[in-house]
Design an enzyme around this catalytic site. Structure first.
Site, mmCIF file in Angstrom:
data_model
loop_
_atom_site.group_PDB
_atom_site.id
_atom_site.type_symbol
_atom_site.label_atom_id
_atom_site.label_comp_id
_atom_site.label_asym_id
_atom_site.label_seq_id
_atom_site.Cartn_x
_atom_site.Cartn_y
_atom_site.Cartn_z
ATOM 1 N N ASP A 32 2.910 6.245 -4.586
ATOM 2 C CA ASP A 32 2.678 5.215 -3.563
ATOM 3 C C ASP A 32 2.000 3.963 -4.149
ATOM 4 O O ASP A 32 0.963 3.505 -3.643
ATOM 5 C CB ASP A 32 1.779 5.769 -2.433
ATOM 6 C CG ASP A 32 2.263 7.096 -1.878
ATOM 7 O OD1 ASP A 32 3.482 7.272 -1.730
ATOM 8 O OD2 ASP A 32 1.400 7.956 -1.568
ATOM 9 N N GLU A 241 8.585 5.092 6.894
ATOM 10 C CA GLU A 241 7.204 4.966 6.390
ATOM 11 C C GLU A 241 7.195 3.948 5.252
ATOM 12 O O GLU A 241 8.236 3.407 4.868
ATOM 13 C CB GLU A 241 6.680 6.315 5.872
ATOM 14 C CG GLU A 241 7.452 6.827 4.670
ATOM 15 C CD GLU A 241 7.005 8.196 4.170
ATOM 16 O OE1 GLU A 241 6.203 8.862 4.813
ATOM 17 O OE2 GLU A 241 7.492 8.596 3.088
HETATM 18 O O1 FUB Z 1 1.460 10.143 -0.404
HETATM 19 C C1 FUB Z 1 1.535 10.683 0.884
HETATM 20 C C2 FUB Z 1 2.671 10.098 1.657
HETATM 21 O O2 FUB Z 1 3.910 10.334 0.994
HETATM 22 C C3 FUB Z 1 2.642 8.607 1.809
HETATM 23 O O3 FUB Z 1 1.696 8.141 2.731
HETATM 24 C C4 FUB Z 1 4.048 8.353 2.182
HETATM 25 O O4 FUB Z 1 4.429 7.012 2.141
HETATM 26 C C5 FUB Z 1 4.778 9.236 1.201
HETATM 27 O O5 FUB Z 1 4.965 8.585 -0.026
#
Ligand code: FUB
Length: 340
Positions: A32, A241
């Site tokens: 991320d 997301e």
């Molecule tokens: O790293 C945890 C979660 O996985 C993140 O918040 C999302 O975007 C995904 O990458």
């Protein structure tokens, strides 16, 4: 180092034969990556993945991260410095578990780290922490940002100085539970029915002090080519997301992950608040369930930071990477095939 206040370490990534497709760091797992140019360097604010020993599920309980490390690069292709622990779960008074994808901003001599973590009631909220250095250590505010929820904060500061915080993520990120504006613990774990409107990311203006929302968060609407809002069933195009906003030649580009269809895509608009019109793919699927990205300009070139699972082969132990982002003369993004 995976805990404690580690001394900075460096890895000479320039030695790798294909730098632009190799993991930036090998000593710890990172994911991320939110990248920004501060003090003439690229600073990366990633998640710090660990093996927590929690069984894998669709809610992401096995992503049980406990701290953040900040990374920096003097040049793309040069050394990567790991500045050690910048913020630890135990130093966030209101936090319960799961430090997920963070982002950072700078204003008037202070660096701000925005992070999602579940509170003690197991509801994701966004927190803010401050430091005088881009690499931390950061001190967390005693309470979450009022009116914040879900995951994946991303800050964009416009040319007029106004900062915006984008956030939200479906499934384990809990965004679908906030339909009415308050948390519904009985809402489904996943998405609304296919004929219903897609659930949008959220955006809020930040106050001049950068630590609060200037007003209630609003939904980021993505339109199709006919000007109609995307439907929940349109899972090759709808937001899932990992939103990110950048501006190029006066236009606002909102890019994000489509989650279960494993793409990074983008939409453009004339206001940072949207609406945005879907344009196309930024990156085809990586090795791993999905990726999470940021886009930044550095010394006249544009780069995309992202992650995959090259080093571990496990979806919860990821490694960050960078590659150049190229555009056509009209500003549209040329899709990247991470395998190619
Ligand atoms: O790293 C945890 C979660 O996985 C993140 O918040 C999302 O975007 C995904 O990458």
């Amino acid at each position: 180092a995976t805990s404690g206040t580690a001394a900075p370490t460096t890895a000479d990534s320039a030695a790798a034969p294909h730098y632009l497709s190799q993991p930036l760091l090998r000593g710890i797992y990172t994911a991320d990556p939110s990248a920004h140019v501060f003090e003439d360097k690229i600073y990366i604010y990633p998640s710090h993945d660990i093996e927590a020993g929690i069984p894998e599920n669709d809610n992401g309980d096995h992503f049980a991260m406990r701290d953040y490390h900040v990374l920096s690069l003097d040049s793309v292709g040069g050394k990567v410095t790991d500045h050690g622990v910048a913020l630890d779960l135990k130093d966030i008074p209101w936090a319960g578990r799961q430090l997920w994808a963070p982002d950072a901003a700078f204003k008037n001599g202070t660096y701000y780290l925005y992070f999602p973590v579940k509170d003690k009631q197991d509801v994701f909220r966004l927190g803010v922490a401050t430091s005088k250095s881009p690499s931390g250590p950061f001190k967390a505010a005693p309470q979450p940002i009022k009116g914040s929820y879900s995951i994946d904060p991303a800050v964009f500061t416009d040319t007029d100085g106004q900062a915006y915080l984008y956030f939200g993520g479906l499934w384990g990120g809990q965004l679908q539970r906030w339909k009415t504006g308050t948390y519904d613990p009985k809402a489904p774990d996943k998405e609304p029915a296919g004929h219903e409107p897609a659930v949008g990311a959220r955006v809020a203006r930040l106050t001049p002090g950068m630590t609060e929302f200037a007003g209630p968060a609003k939904e980021v609407v993505i339109l199709d080519s006919l000007g109609k809002p995307l439907k929940a069933s349109d899972n090759k195009h709808r937001f899932f997301e990992g939103g990110w906003l950048h501006k190029y030649q006066g236009k606002y580009y909102f890019s994000y992950s489509t989650g279960d269809t494993h793409l990074l895509v983008y939409a453009t608009g004339t206001s940072p608040l949207g609406p945005f019109t879907y344009q196309g793919v930024v990156m085809k699927p990586v090795q791993g369930w999905t990726t999470h990205h940021s886009i930044v300009e550095f010394k006249g070139k544009w780069y995309i930071f992202y992650h995959d699972t090259q080093l571990s082969g496990k979806t919860w132990l990821r490694n960050v990477k960078v590659t150049e982002l190229k555009r056509r003369p009209d500003g549209s993004i040329i899709p990247i095939d991470p395998a190619g």
